[in-house]
Design a protein around this motif. Sequence first.
Motif, mmCIF file in Angstrom:
data_model
loop_
_atom_site.group_PDB
_atom_site.id
_atom_site.type_symbol
_atom_site.label_atom_id
_atom_site.label_comp_id
_atom_site.label_asym_id
_atom_site.label_seq_id
_atom_site.Cartn_x
_atom_site.Cartn_y
_atom_site.Cartn_z
ATOM 1 N N THR A 57 0.929 5.358 0.005
ATOM 2 C CA THR A 57 0.137 6.545 0.303
ATOM 3 C C THR A 57 1.034 7.763 0.191
ATOM 4 O O THR A 57 2.180 7.731 0.628
ATOM 5 C CB THR A 57 -0.442 6.460 1.730
ATOM 6 O OG1 THR A 57 -1.206 5.252 1.835
ATOM 7 C CG2 THR A 57 -1.329 7.630 2.047
ATOM 8 N N ASN A 101 0.852 -1.188 0.000
ATOM 9 C CA ASN A 101 0.000 0.000 0.000
ATOM 10 C C ASN A 101 0.885 1.234 0.000
ATOM 11 O O ASN A 101 1.699 1.411 0.901
ATOM 12 C CB ASN A 101 -0.907 0.007 1.229
ATOM 13 C CG ASN A 101 -1.855 -1.165 1.231
ATOM 14 O OD1 ASN A 101 -2.499 -1.450 0.237
ATOM 15 N ND2 ASN A 101 -1.933 -1.857 2.348
ATOM 16 N N SER A 148 -7.193 11.092 -5.485
ATOM 17 C CA SER A 148 -6.676 9.924 -4.774
ATOM 18 C C SER A 148 -5.315 10.235 -4.166
ATOM 19 O O SER A 148 -4.553 11.039 -4.708
ATOM 20 C CB SER A 148 -6.546 8.748 -5.738
ATOM 21 O OG SER A 148 -6.011 7.622 -5.080
ATOM 22 N N ARG A 149 -5.008 9.587 -3.068
ATOM 23 C CA ARG A 149 -3.692 9.754 -2.437
ATOM 24 C C ARG A 149 -3.088 8.403 -2.049
ATOM 25 O O ARG A 149 -2.220 8.316 -1.194
ATOM 26 C CB ARG A 149 -3.775 10.634 -1.189
ATOM 27 C CG ARG A 149 -4.231 12.074 -1.454
ATOM 28 C CD ARG A 149 -3.214 12.823 -2.296
ATOM 29 N NE ARG A 149 -3.587 14.213 -2.502
ATOM 30 C CZ ARG A 149 -4.338 14.664 -3.511
ATOM 31 N NH1 ARG A 149 -4.802 13.824 -4.419
ATOM 32 N NH2 ARG A 149 -4.608 15.947 -3.632
ATOM 33 N N SER A 150 -3.545 7.326 -2.721
ATOM 34 C CA SER A 150 -2.993 6.009 -2.410
ATOM 35 C C SER A 150 -3.230 5.043 -3.564
ATOM 36 O O SER A 150 -4.097 5.260 -4.414
ATOM 37 C CB SER A 150 -3.617 5.446 -1.129
ATOM 38 O OG SER A 150 -4.989 5.187 -1.328
#
Length: 93
Positions: A7, A5, A39-41
Amino acid sequence: MKTVNVTWTTQDEAVAGAETADHFVATLGTVEASEPLNSRSHSFINVEPGSYQGAISCVDANGKELAPPLVFSVTVPADATAPIPVGVSTQLQ
């Protein structure tokens, strides 16, 4: 295999072509993914063990970077892992 993941955070900057900002491009090794500007991820799934270089870029509709990419490194361990607690926070209500 693991999920990585990624971010990121942003700040508004005056850059050439800012008005053409269209989306983010997230890369991990040779895998590339697009994310919308809100979006930031991004989650890279089924990542094999190994060491990887990645980057996040803000690009125009043609894929041209508007600023140098934000570069990162990550290592996916080959050994089995377990979710070991390493931090805690409390809140009194």
